[in-house]
Design an enzyme around this catalytic site. Structure first.
Site, PDB file in Angstrom:
ATOM      1  CB  CYS A 137      60.271   3.246  84.705  1.00 24.74           C
ATOM      2  SG  CYS A 137      58.529   3.642  84.484  1.00 24.74           S
ATOM      3  CB  CYS A 140      58.422   2.225  81.506  1.00 27.42           C
ATOM      4  SG  CYS A 140      58.442   3.731  82.460  1.00 27.42           S
ATOM      5  CG  ASP A 141      61.179  -0.662  80.991  1.00 25.33           C
ATOM      6  OD1 ASP A 141      60.617  -0.343  79.939  1.00 25.33           O
ATOM      7  OD2 ASP A 141      62.158  -0.055  81.445  1.00 25.33           O
TER       8      ASP A 141
END
Ligand code: NDP
Length: 325
Positions: A137, A140-141
Site C-alpha cells: 500500500c 499507507c507507507d
C-alpha cells in the site's frame, strides 16, 4: 454448539465491521461481530498509521484496531472468536449463518465486512521483510520512503497509480512488470510515460526480496528476465507489491451479485439487492480501500440496517426516513 440470535450480525472485524458495530450497538441492535480468520483485518499487518484522522502522532495499525474493538465492546457489541463458514441469505430476514465452531447465528440484518486481501507474490523474503521495506500500500507507507529508491511490482491500474503516487515522495521509482505491455488504462499509461521520475523494467519477475529482516530491512530485489531467463539485481529501499486485491466473497457467491469478485451495492449506499443485507468496506470498494472510507461505509451500513428494522428507508432526494413500500 450454541444458537445466537441478534438484530445485526456483522461478518468481519476490520474498520468497516467495527464501525458498523459501534453504530449498531448505540442504536440498541445488540450486534454480534464474528471476527473471522484475521481479527482486526488488514490494518493488523501494517505498522505506522499516519492517515487515520484524530491522531496527531503516528499510531500503530494493530493498536488502532484494538481500540476500535474495545470501543465497540464498551457500547454493547458481542465479539465472537469464530469464522462464518456458511450463510443463507436467499430466504430473507431472519438470515442464518454457521460458524466453524459449529455455532449458529440467526440475524434480522447482516452486515458483510469481510474485506479484501492484497495479493502477494509468494517468493522468498516477501513475508520476512513485510513492513521492513516490503508493502502492498503506497498510500499507507509511501511517505516513509521520502527521497529513497522504490519499486512497484505489477502492471495494472493499481501498480501504475501507486508508482505515480510515489513520485510525490521519491524521484527514483521503478515499475517492474512481468510482460512487455501494461494492463492499466491508457490515460494512466500516458501519465506514467510522461513522468521523468519513473522508469519501467519490462519482462521482469521478482524471484526474491533481499535484505536483513532483523537489521536495515529490504536492500534489493533479485529479478529474472521472463523472456531470456537472465538474472539481475535491483537496489531498492522500498518495494510495493501491487498485483491486485482479492475480496473475501466466496461465502456469498451465488447469493449476491459480484463484479470482479466484489459485492455489488446500490451506488452510494451499502445496500445489496437483498433487503436487510448490507456490504461495507473493501469487500464492496475496489477503488478507495482506506481504513477511513471503510469506517464510513460501516457507519452507513448500520444506519441503513436500523432503518430497515424500523421498516423505514432513506429517501435519497430529501434525506428523510420514509416508510418502506
Ligand atoms: P489487476 O488484476 O488489474 O492487475 C494486476 C497486475 O499485476 C497485472 O498487470 C498482472 O500482470 C500483475 N500480476 C498479477 N499476478 C502477478 C504475479 N504473480 N507476478 C507478477 N505480476 C503479477 O489488479 P489491480 O489491483 O491493478 O486492479 C484491480 C481492479 O481495480 C481493476 O479492475 C482495476 O481497473 C481497478 N482499479 C481501478 C482504479 C481506478 O479506476 N482508478 C484504480 C485501481 C484499480 P499481467 O498484466 O501480466 O496479468
Amino acid at each position: 454448539m450454541a444458537t445466537h440470535r441478534t438484530k445485526m450480525l456483522i461478518i468481519g472485524s476490520g474498520p468497516a465491521g467495527l464501525t458498523a458495530a459501534i453504530y449498531g450497538a448505540r442504536a440498541m441492535l445488540e450486534p454480534i461481530v464474528v471476527q473471522g480468520l484475521q481479527p482486526g483485518g488488514q490494518l493488523t499487518i501494517t505498522t505506522d498509521v499516519e492517515n487515520y484522522p484524530g491522531f496527531a502522532d503516528v499510531i500503530q495499525g494493530p493498536w488502532l484496531m484494538q481500540q476500535m474493538q474495545v470501543q465497540a465492546e464498551h457500547v454493547g457489541t458481542r465479539m465472537m472468536w469464530d469464522t462464518i463458514v456458511k450463510v443463507d441469505l436467499t430466504n430473507g430476514s431472519p438470515f442464518r449463518a454457521v460458524g466453524d465452531s459449529g455455532d449458529e447465528y440467526i440475524a434480522d440484518t447482516v452486515v458483510i465486512s469481510t474485506g479484501a486481501q492484497a495479493k502477494w507474490l509468494g517468493v522468498p523474503g516477501e513475508m520476512e521483510l513485510n513492513g521492513k521495506g516490503v508493502s502492498a500500500c503506497a498510500t499507507c507507507d509511501g511517505f516513509f520512503y521520502r527521497g529513497k529508491k522504490v519499486a512497484v511490482i505489477g502492471g495494472g491500474n493499481t501498480a501504475v497509480e501507486e508508482a505515480l503516487y510515489l513520485t510525490n515522495h521519491s524521484d527514483d521509482v521503478t515499475l517492474i512488470h512481468r510482460r512487455d505491455s501494461l494492463r492499466a488504462e491508457r490515460i494512466l499509461q500516458d501519465r506514467l510515460q510522461a513522468n521523468p521520475r519513473i522508469s519501467v523494467l519490462w519482462n521482469k519477475a521478482v524471484d526474491s526480496f533481499g535484505g536483513d529482516p532483523a537489521g536495515g530491512g529490504l536492500t534489493h530485489l533479485n529479478l529474472r528476465d521472463t523472456v531470456t531467463g537472465e538474472a539481475s539485481e535491483l537496489r531498492v529501499d522500498g518495494a510495493f507489491v501491487a498485483i491486485g486485491h482479492a475480496p473475501s466473497t466466496e461465502l456469498f457467491a451465488g447469493q449476491l451479485e459480484l463484479q470482479d469478485g466484489y459485492i455489488v451495492v446500490e451506488p452510494g449506499t451499502p445496500r445489496t439487492a437483498i433487503p436487510g443485507v448490507f456490504a461495507c468496506g473493501d469487500v464492496m470498494d475496489h477503488i478507495y480501500r482506506q481504513a477511513v472510507t471503510a469506517a464510513g461505509t460501516g457507519c452507513m451500513a448500520a444506519l441503513d440496517a436500523e432503518r430497515f428494522l424500523q421498516g423505514l428507508e432513506f429517501d435519497r432526494e430529501t434525506g428523510h426516513a420514509e416508510a418502506a413500500e
